[in-house]
Design a protein around this motif. Structure first.
Motif, short mmCIF file in Angstrom:
data_model
loop_
_atom_site.label_atom_id
_atom_site.label_comp_id
_atom_site.label_asym_id
_atom_site.label_seq_id
_atom_site.Cartn_x
_atom_site.Cartn_y
_atom_site.Cartn_z
N THR A 1 -35.37 -25.45 18.57
CA THR A 1 -35.00 -24.04 18.69
C THR A 1 -34.56 -23.71 20.11
OG1 THR A 1 -36.57 -23.45 16.95
CG2 THR A 1 -35.81 -21.68 18.39
N SER B 1 -31.07 -21.37 15.28
CA SER B 1 -32.33 -21.11 15.97
C SER B 1 -33.18 -20.08 15.22
CB SER B 1 -32.05 -20.59 17.39
OG SER B 1 -31.29 -21.51 18.12
N THR C 1 -34.53 -21.48 11.80
CA THR C 1 -35.56 -22.51 12.00
C THR C 1 -36.92 -21.86 12.23
OG1 THR C 1 -33.93 -24.03 12.94
CG2 THR C 1 -36.24 -24.47 13.41
#
Length: 369
Positions: free
Chosen positions: A88, A288, A291
């Protein structure tokens, strides 16, 4: 729910791979590899394709689930959370880096004297809004300009060949720098291997059986167009001059002498850069967000979109103090980080394959009589 089709996958990733190569990565590649840049492009695209294929094989084992969900079943919860946090951060950092490159370009060329934070905030909010609308809209948005982008890149590559001296072509096979080729190959591998994040959004694809085929065609198309762009550039300017041009592709466009129309292609080229790079930033930001969303078992990505977008803007302004150190910072920091992030799905695949084989070899207990 709308899903991503193979055609949308091919169109987006072709432009995705070309966006950084034709805008900011040309000069660093030539600086490292010189006349042998074509070898780095071929080797890097192949290695990046292998990493992408391994991530695809991992996703095919559980096609209906996100890697952020089932990863803890493979390597355990603590290590999985650490790797998810690392991925991330890397994708957010990469989004911030591309945003900073685009911001510096706009301020330097078109808006001198404008505060950097104002341009970065405006562009960052645009990408945040695109992420908020959903990943299918990100992929769908690239379809409208796909043919224009490819036609423009091909036109520039063909038109620039008229001023190349024929004898200079020999330099492509007589000048080699092993260390420079390896450095440039690592950069290309990191760029093409960025597609390994498909493992994090795999359930969003409509026909998963054709997804890898679309990705392979995207790699081939982007690789061929990259060679058609970098080879005329290094033959036209030479490695020394091309490596010191901040925006080498833009200078090559201005160098073409085929009439006033060709010489004034700068605005169209820059519009293509702007759009493709904004899409790339949006895709990194979305990966990002989703996730973390899947790791926390949240049902919607929108609550985290704005906080993550603001974080990317902050990283963009904080990472370096001046544009002079940006390229050196990107080469020394981003390439190792993105390569490590791309190896994470490979680690999951290896561990999952070993666990599956070990379970098959365990003897089945006989039923008691």
């Amino acid at each position: 729910m709308d899903k991503i089709t193979p055609l949308q996958t091919y169109m987006l990733f072709t432009q995705y791979l070309l966006s950084t190569l034709v805008s900011f990565l040309a000069a660093p590649l030539i600086q490292n590899a010189g006349y042998s840049v074509w070898m780095s492009v071929i080797a890097g695209s192949l290695l990046g394709g292998v990493l992408t294929y391994l991530a695809y094989k991992l996703s095919c084992r559980r096609p209906g689930r996100y890697m952020a969900e089932y990863g803890q079943e493979i390597i355990g919860r603590p290590l999985h959370y650490l790797l998810v946090l690392f991925m991330t951060f890397v994708y957010m950092f990469t989004a911030a880096l591309v945003l900073r490159q685009l911001t510096d370009f706009i301020v330097e060329i078109y808006l001198p004297g404008t505060p950097l934070w104002a341009v970065a905030s405006l562009l960052g909010l645009c990408t945040t809004r695109l992420v908020h609308s959903g990943v299918t809209n990100i992929f769908r948005s690239t379809q409208g300009v796909f043919f224009v982008t490819l036609a423009l890149i091909v036109l520039i590559a063909v038109a620039s060949c008229q001023d190349i001296a024929p004898y200079s072509v020999v330099s492509l096979v007589t000048n080699f720098d092993g260390r420079g080729i390896l450095s440039a190959t690592a950069m290309i591998t990191g760029l093409f291997g960025e597609m390994t994040f498909i493992a994090l959004i795999f359930p969003k694809f409509k026909e998963t059986g054709r997804t890898m085929k679309a990705l392979v065609w995207a790699i081939v198309t982007a690789g061929v167009l990259t060679l058609g762009n970098l080879i005329p550039m290094v033959l036209l300017f030479g490695p020394s001059l091309a490596a010191n041009l901040t925006y080498a592709n833009l200078e090559m466009t201005r160098y073409i002498q085929l009439g006033n129309f060709i010489q004034n292609l700068d605005p169209i080229l820059i519009l293509m850069w702007l759009f493709m790079l904004l899409v790339k930033i949006s895709l990194f930001l979305y990966v990002s967000v989703i996730t973390v969303t899947q790791t926390l078992k949240m049902k919607d990505t929108r609550p985290l979109t704005l906080p993550f977008g603001v974080t990317v803007i902050f990283l963009c302004l904080w990472m370096v103090k001046s544009s002079e150190t940006l390229d050196r910072f990107a080469g020394a920091t981003e390439v190792p980080m993105i390569l490590l992030a791309e190896l994470v799905p490979v680690v999951y695949l290896l561990v999952d394959a070993l666990r599956s084989r070990f379970k098959k070899r365990q003897p089945v207990p006989e039923p008691s009589t």
